[in-house]
Scaffold this motif. Sequence first.
Motif, short mmCIF file in Angstrom:
data_model
loop_
_atom_site.label_atom_id
_atom_site.label_comp_id
_atom_site.label_asym_id
_atom_site.label_seq_id
_atom_site.Cartn_x
_atom_site.Cartn_y
_atom_site.Cartn_z
N VAL A 12 38.51 34.68 43.59
CA VAL A 12 39.04 34.10 42.35
C VAL A 12 38.20 34.51 41.15
N GLY A 13 36.87 34.58 41.32
CA GLY A 13 36.02 35.04 40.24
C GLY A 13 36.32 36.48 39.85
N ALA A 14 36.53 37.33 40.85
CA ALA A 14 36.90 38.72 40.57
C ALA A 14 38.22 38.78 39.81
N GLY A 15 39.19 37.97 40.22
CA GLY A 15 40.48 37.96 39.53
C GLY A 15 40.38 37.44 38.12
N LEU A 16 39.59 36.39 37.92
CA LEU A 16 39.45 35.81 36.58
C LEU A 16 38.83 36.80 35.61
N LEU A 17 37.76 37.48 36.02
CA LEU A 17 37.11 38.40 35.10
C LEU A 17 37.97 39.64 34.84
N THR A 18 38.68 40.10 35.86
CA THR A 18 39.60 41.23 35.67
C THR A 18 40.72 40.85 34.72
N ALA A 19 41.29 39.65 34.90
CA ALA A 19 42.35 39.20 34.01
C ALA A 19 41.84 39.04 32.58
N ALA A 20 40.62 38.53 32.41
CA ALA A 20 40.04 38.38 31.08
C ALA A 20 39.85 39.73 30.41
N ASP A 21 39.44 40.73 31.19
CA ASP A 21 39.26 42.07 30.63
C ASP A 21 40.59 42.66 30.19
N VAL A 22 41.63 42.50 31.00
CA VAL A 22 42.96 42.99 30.63
C VAL A 22 43.46 42.27 29.38
N LEU A 23 43.30 40.95 29.34
CA LEU A 23 43.75 40.18 28.19
C LEU A 23 43.04 40.63 26.91
N GLY A 24 41.74 40.91 27.01
CA GLY A 24 41.00 41.36 25.85
C GLY A 24 41.49 42.69 25.32
N ARG A 25 42.00 43.55 26.20
CA ARG A 25 42.56 44.83 25.76
C ARG A 25 43.94 44.68 25.16
N VAL A 26 44.67 43.66 25.58
CA VAL A 26 46.05 43.48 25.12
C VAL A 26 46.11 42.79 23.76
N VAL A 27 45.36 41.71 23.58
CA VAL A 27 45.50 40.88 22.38
C VAL A 27 44.93 41.56 21.14
N ALA A 28 44.02 42.51 21.30
CA ALA A 28 43.39 43.14 20.14
C ALA A 28 43.72 44.62 20.05
N ARG A 29 44.77 45.07 20.74
CA ARG A 29 45.13 46.48 20.74
C ARG A 29 45.36 46.99 19.32
N PRO A 30 44.88 48.20 18.97
CA PRO A 30 44.24 49.22 19.81
C PRO A 30 42.75 48.99 20.06
N ALA A 31 42.14 48.00 19.39
CA ALA A 31 40.75 47.64 19.69
C ALA A 31 40.76 46.72 20.91
N GLU A 32 39.65 46.08 21.19
CA GLU A 32 39.60 45.18 22.33
C GLU A 32 38.55 44.10 22.12
N LEU A 33 38.76 42.96 22.77
CA LEU A 33 37.78 41.88 22.76
C LEU A 33 36.91 42.00 23.99
N ALA A 34 35.61 41.79 23.82
CA ALA A 34 34.71 41.82 24.96
C ALA A 34 35.07 40.69 25.91
N VAL A 35 34.88 40.94 27.20
CA VAL A 35 35.31 39.97 28.21
C VAL A 35 34.54 38.66 28.07
N GLY A 36 33.32 38.71 27.55
CA GLY A 36 32.56 37.48 27.36
C GLY A 36 33.21 36.55 26.35
N ILE A 37 33.86 37.11 25.34
CA ILE A 37 34.56 36.29 24.34
C ILE A 37 35.80 35.66 24.97
N VAL A 38 36.52 36.44 25.76
CA VAL A 38 37.74 35.94 26.39
C VAL A 38 37.43 34.82 27.38
N THR A 39 36.40 34.99 28.19
CA THR A 39 36.07 33.94 29.17
C THR A 39 35.63 32.66 28.46
N ALA A 40 34.99 32.80 27.30
CA ALA A 40 34.60 31.60 26.56
C ALA A 40 35.82 30.85 26.05
N PHE A 41 36.81 31.59 25.52
CA PHE A 41 38.02 30.95 25.02
C PHE A 41 38.85 30.34 26.14
#
Length: 342
Positions: A295-324
């Motif tokens: 589940v931890g692997a899935g959560l961090l992978t999902a957070a990384d994908v979300l960070g690339r999607v919401v700020a496209r073409p830039a990206e949010l670092a995964v640490g910011i996404v996991t905090a939110f």
Amino acid sequence: MAPAPGVVDRRHPARGRARWLLVVLGVLALLVVTSVMVGSRQVGWLDAVAALGGSLEGFDQAAVAKRTPRTLLAVAAGAALGVSGAVMQGVTRNPLADPGILGVNTGASLAVVVGIAFFGLTSAASTAWVAIGGAGATAVAVYAIGSLGRGGATPLKLALAGAATSAALASLVSAVVLGRNDIADGARSWQIGGVGGGSYAALAQVGPFLAVGLVLCLLSARGLNSLALGDDLAAGLGERVALTRGLAALGAVTLCGATTAVTGPIAFVGLVVPHACRLLVGVDHRWLLPFSAVVGAGLLTAADVLGRVVARPAELAVGIVTAFVGAPVFIWVVRRQKVSAL
């Protein structure tokens, strides 16, 4: 009658847990493929699967060459942080224990920043050794401070000691970085926490540390079940309390330190994941630790994908996404389940 969703079938607990394990593994596989597909340039899902299988034909090789090690790092780091959080909660019997809240991440960060600034550390292996040392020293200091006074190391005292220690160490990190303009930009971006710099070389260098830490944690699973009953009762059952706690803590610190060395400090994964997994499989660490890894692997992978999607073409670092994402989810879990103790 079938058991309610999210509850292990008490008549056939092993069967219910195995079913949930297949579900979370399937979700993780989908997230891994999605991570290779999604970015500034899209890659077809068949090409993404082929890339993960080692094929280098028929797709945008430049995009996949960057995303594949990044995805593997997200999986490894998420699994390590999930297991580390579960073990820390079991060792301290503190439902709020987490590498971030107990200051372990910050201790590892300070050690890495000092190593880079004053000793010229560059390789992932050398920074992993330093980070594990910093994380271990911080964990011992926080536990010692939290053990002072009447009642010993209570959950509240440990959380307060961890928060105070983390704040002090974060100030030291800032003091070191501000005095070194040559590393300031890289250190600031690293402190946010992310997997964008993942590479096969870094994975190969920290992989042995993660493997050793995971083995130590898994070997401690049965002992952690005994510790949950209290030290006196665990000792009465024949458990070597100090040895079990020490080995489990060493495994958790190794996982946390090695991960922080390559990703920077990432918050909330080790806090949220064990609570979510307890809702699926209960408190038995023999099941909880493997589930926390997946589940931890899935959560961090999902957070990384979300960070690339919401700020496209830039990206949010995964640490910011996991905090939110992690903060409100954890609050919801605590309020909904009224988790007060393990």
